[in-house]
Design a protein around this motif. Structure first.
Motif, mmCIF file in Angstrom:
data_model
loop_
_atom_site.group_PDB
_atom_site.id
_atom_site.type_symbol
_atom_site.label_atom_id
_atom_site.label_comp_id
_atom_site.label_asym_id
_atom_site.label_seq_id
_atom_site.Cartn_x
_atom_site.Cartn_y
_atom_site.Cartn_z
ATOM 1 N N LEU A 176 -1.382 13.132 2.450
ATOM 2 C CA LEU A 176 -2.124 12.770 3.668
ATOM 3 C C LEU A 176 -2.314 11.258 3.767
ATOM 4 N N LYS A 177 -2.566 10.611 2.618
ATOM 5 C CA LYS A 177 -2.726 9.153 2.643
ATOM 6 C C LYS A 177 -1.420 8.475 3.040
ATOM 7 N N ALA A 178 -0.302 8.970 2.500
ATOM 8 C CA ALA A 178 0.998 8.396 2.855
ATOM 9 C C ALA A 178 1.304 8.631 4.332
ATOM 10 N N ARG A 200 0.822 -1.199 0.000
ATOM 11 C CA ARG A 200 0.000 0.000 0.000
ATOM 12 C C ARG A 200 0.863 1.259 0.000
ATOM 13 N N ARG A 212 1.847 7.725 -6.029
ATOM 14 C CA ARG A 212 0.817 8.733 -6.269
ATOM 15 C C ARG A 212 1.344 10.130 -5.932
ATOM 16 N N ASP A 253 -3.879 15.324 -0.965
ATOM 17 C CA ASP A 253 -4.539 14.053 -0.612
ATOM 18 C C ASP A 253 -3.545 12.894 -0.637
ATOM 19 N N ALA A 254 -2.665 12.894 -1.652
ATOM 20 C CA ALA A 254 -1.677 11.818 -1.741
ATOM 21 C C ALA A 254 -0.738 11.840 -0.551
ATOM 22 N N ALA A 260 1.028 4.545 -2.590
ATOM 23 C CA ALA A 260 0.830 5.883 -2.041
ATOM 24 C C ALA A 260 1.990 6.803 -2.416
ATOM 25 N N ARG A 269 -0.919 8.948 6.716
ATOM 26 C CA ARG A 269 -1.779 8.041 7.498
ATOM 27 C C ARG A 269 -1.208 6.635 7.522
ATOM 28 N N LEU A 270 -0.677 6.186 6.374
ATOM 29 C CA LEU A 270 -0.088 4.848 6.323
ATOM 30 C C LEU A 270 1.123 4.749 7.255
#
Length: 631
Positions: free
Chosen positions: A274-276, A220, A227, A271-272, A224, A278-279
């Motif tokens: 923030l997702k990274a 995942r 992205r 957004d990309a 991320a 969070r991971l």
């Protein structure tokens, strides 16, 4: 691309398809591996000259790691000393603890010294390697041909020289730190197994769980991080386009629309990221939970073993400390995962660029071109940029020394290609071009360039003083040489009106001058270089009629006694040329003097009639003193 490229030419889509297969084109590499052996080996070649400092730094790193992992052992010794048999007096026990305390102070001092010296040494190696890499990349780019730059955008090349080099700096730091963390982890595992294999195995029971978590997380995380890479590329492209085209944007009132589009791209990047985040943030609690589980198991099972007498209390305390340190390298490596991938990709891109072989090089037996008179001869010359599209076909002509050849023709006829071949920006694909009988492929490129000057339609001036720009091709030129050239060309007066005269620093590309003034400085640069062959590639195309008259007067001085090749935008500027070459579809349509070509009533006569009508319709106005003559 130079000459011959025209959207109206048949087969242009085929040309683009062929261009896409050319090995010169540098493509953006996908997000790379965490470790690439080829990149590391290539990088070590740059480290080798600094092997002594590198070896010293590595030794200091071993001192740092050794002192780090020895602290729990010292604590275990202190506990053991404190609970020694009761027949020892308090003074004897304190003496033992004092010895351990002194040893601890020595260890801490060595730890600080080792950490400082190894970081300082590696930083010096790091910066020296990056200095050499940037120098090599700049030198390598200077050796590339015009064809290479036709196929590769300046922004992409700049990114490789600057951004990728900075990312590689991260790699070198992270690689050393990561190596230290792995080495520390190995030493901790060995010490734990030597102290108590049973307690070590209890601690290691959580490792399979962590491996499973990492496998799922890595998949995942890779998506991320990729992205993020694509999102920032979109942001940079939009930003560059909006800044470069700001005049068009403002003239068409597009600010709000462009801002909306940029905001969308910037939002995707947010957004990309923030997702990274969070991971990454989600993985850290997993590491902390596993640490707590291992700690709890050690307390319960290890405590019972201490109570049963199979394990000493000091060993138990050391294990509790080692459990904390055991997961610290793992935590650090996880945090450095994305940085390693980004840096490894940068390394691949850098070495990909360095591996591009220049396609235009001097022949092994090439000799310097001796001083020339300037006779240029084309013998059955043909040329193509790609095999399927011929740009020049069987062109044969001769320019005697000191004469002027003017080249005219429709767009895409091959005019700029001819001057590019004479300058040897490309090699002919058929026939030959000679200067004073010397084939251009048999002489060194530098010796040819030293006796030739080129003035382009868009004069390029550097962010330096006016004097430095004029003596650019001849560094030994004196101020008197410079002023003689500018006075002959009629440029001295406006230069002296500048704030610091010849010492005025020009803005980027000379933007604080009018286009006509920039062109006059470019002519002065060519005159100071004192070339035997002078090439003017539509040098008056973008100036108004008043400025053009000034430049025409300057050309009389510039062309005197020199072989000249002029690509003309306005045909009225070439009426006095010794020969006029009319090109059409890469072939010689007509060749002769102005009056003879008009009398022939062919292509030149039609071009002249259209051009003369356009010039007749121009409104010629004399600019006021102090105003720019062109924008």
């Amino acid at each position: 691309m130079m000459g011959g490229w025209n959207r109206n030419l048949p087969g242009v889509e085929e040309v683009r398809r062929i261009r896409g297969r050319l090995s010169l084109v540098l493509e953006d590499t996908e997000f790379g591996k965490v470790y690439d052996q080829n990149v590391v080996i290539r990088l070590l070649a740059y480290v080798r000259p600094h092997w002594k400092l590198t070896a010293f730094s590595m030794v200091m790193m071993l001192v740092y790691i050794g002192t780090q992992v020895s602290v729990p052992l010292l604590v275990a010794l202190a506990v053991k000393e404190f609970i020694r048999p009761e027949d020892l007096s308090v003074a004897e026990r304190l003496a033992g603890l004092n010895r351990i305390g002194l040893l601890f102070a020595v260890v801490v001092t060595l730890n600080l010294a080792g950490n400082f010296l190894h970081l300082r040494g590696l930083a010096r190696v790091n910066t020296s390697v990056l200095y050499k890499l940037r120098t090599d990349m700049h030198d390598h780019l200077q050796k590339q041909s015009t064809l290479f730059f036709d196929h590769n955008e300046v922004g992409r090349l700049m990114s490789r020289v600057q951004n990728d080099t900075m990312a590689l700096q991260e790699f070198m730091t992270v690689f050393v730190v990561g190596f230290a963390e792995i080495l520390s982890l190995v030493i901790i595992i060995v010490i734990m197994l030597l102290m108590s294999a049973e307690l070590a195995l209890i601690c290691f029971t959580v490792i399979p769980v962590f491996v499973v978590i990492m496998i799922f997380w890595q998949r995942r995380a890779r998506r991320a991080f990729m992205r993020i890479r694509y999102a920032i590329a979109g942001v940079n492209a939009s930003l560059q386009e909006n800044i470069t085209g700001v005049r068009v944007t403002q003239s068409m009132n597009r600010e709000a629309i462009n801002l909306t589009r940029f905001d969308q791209l910037n939002g995707d990047h947010l957004d990309a990221n923030l997702k990274a985040i969070r991971l990454t943030a989600g993985l850290m609690p997993s590491v902390e939970i596993l640490t707590a589980v291992a700690f709890g198991l050690l307390l319960v099972i290890g405590g019972s073993m201490v109570h049963g007498g199979s394990v000493e209390l000091g060993v138990m305390v050391a294990f509790l400390l080692y459990v904390q340190r055991f997961f610290e390298p793992i935590r650090a490596l996880v945090m450095q995962y994305a940085m390693m991938q980004r840096a490894m990709t940068a390394g691949m891109r850098i070495f990909e660029l360095l591996d591009v072989k220049p396609d235009l090089v001097d022949a092994p037996n090439a000799k310097p071109l001796p001083p020339i008179q300037g006779r240029v001869r084309f013998d059955d010359v043909s040329f193509h940029y790609v095999p399927e599209v011929q740009v020049l076909n069987n062109v044969s002509l001769e320019i005697p020394p000191g004469e002027t050849l003017a080249i005219v023709g429709p767009t895409g006829a091959g005019k700029t290609t001819i001057v590019a071949l004479v300058s040897r920006f490309y090699d002919v694909t058929g026939g030959s071009i000679t200067v004073d009988g010397y084939d251009l492929r048999d002489v060194t490129r530098s010796s040819l360039a030293g006796q030739m000057s080129l003035v382009l339609q868009e004069p390029f001036l550097y962010s330096a003083t006016v004097a430095e720009n004029i003596r650019f091709a001849r560094r030994e030129a004196t101020q008197a040489d410079i002023e003689r050239a500018t006075q002959a060309l009629g440029a001295h007066e406006f230069i002296m009106r500048l704030p610091q005269g010849y010492e005025t620093v020009l803005h980027e590309r000379g933007s604080n001058l009018s286009l006509g003034q920039r062109q006059l400085i470019a002519f002065a640069r060519a005159l100071v270089a004192d070339p035997r062959i002078l090439i003017l590639d539509e040098a008056t195309a973008n100036v108004d009629s008043y400025t053009e008259r000034l430049i025409q007067d300057a050309l009389k001085e510039l062309l005197r006694g020199r072989t000249a090749i002029i690509i003309a935008h306005r045909l009225s500027t070439i009426q006095d040329a010794d020969q006029i070459l009319v090109l059409q579809n890469g072939r010689i349509a007509e060749l002769g003097k102005h009056n003879a070509l008009l009398a022939r009533d062919g292509l030149y006569a039609r071009l002249y009639a259209m051009n003369f009508q356009d010039e007749d319709e121009e409104v010629v106005s004399t600019p006021q003193e102090g105003q720019k003559t062109s924008t």
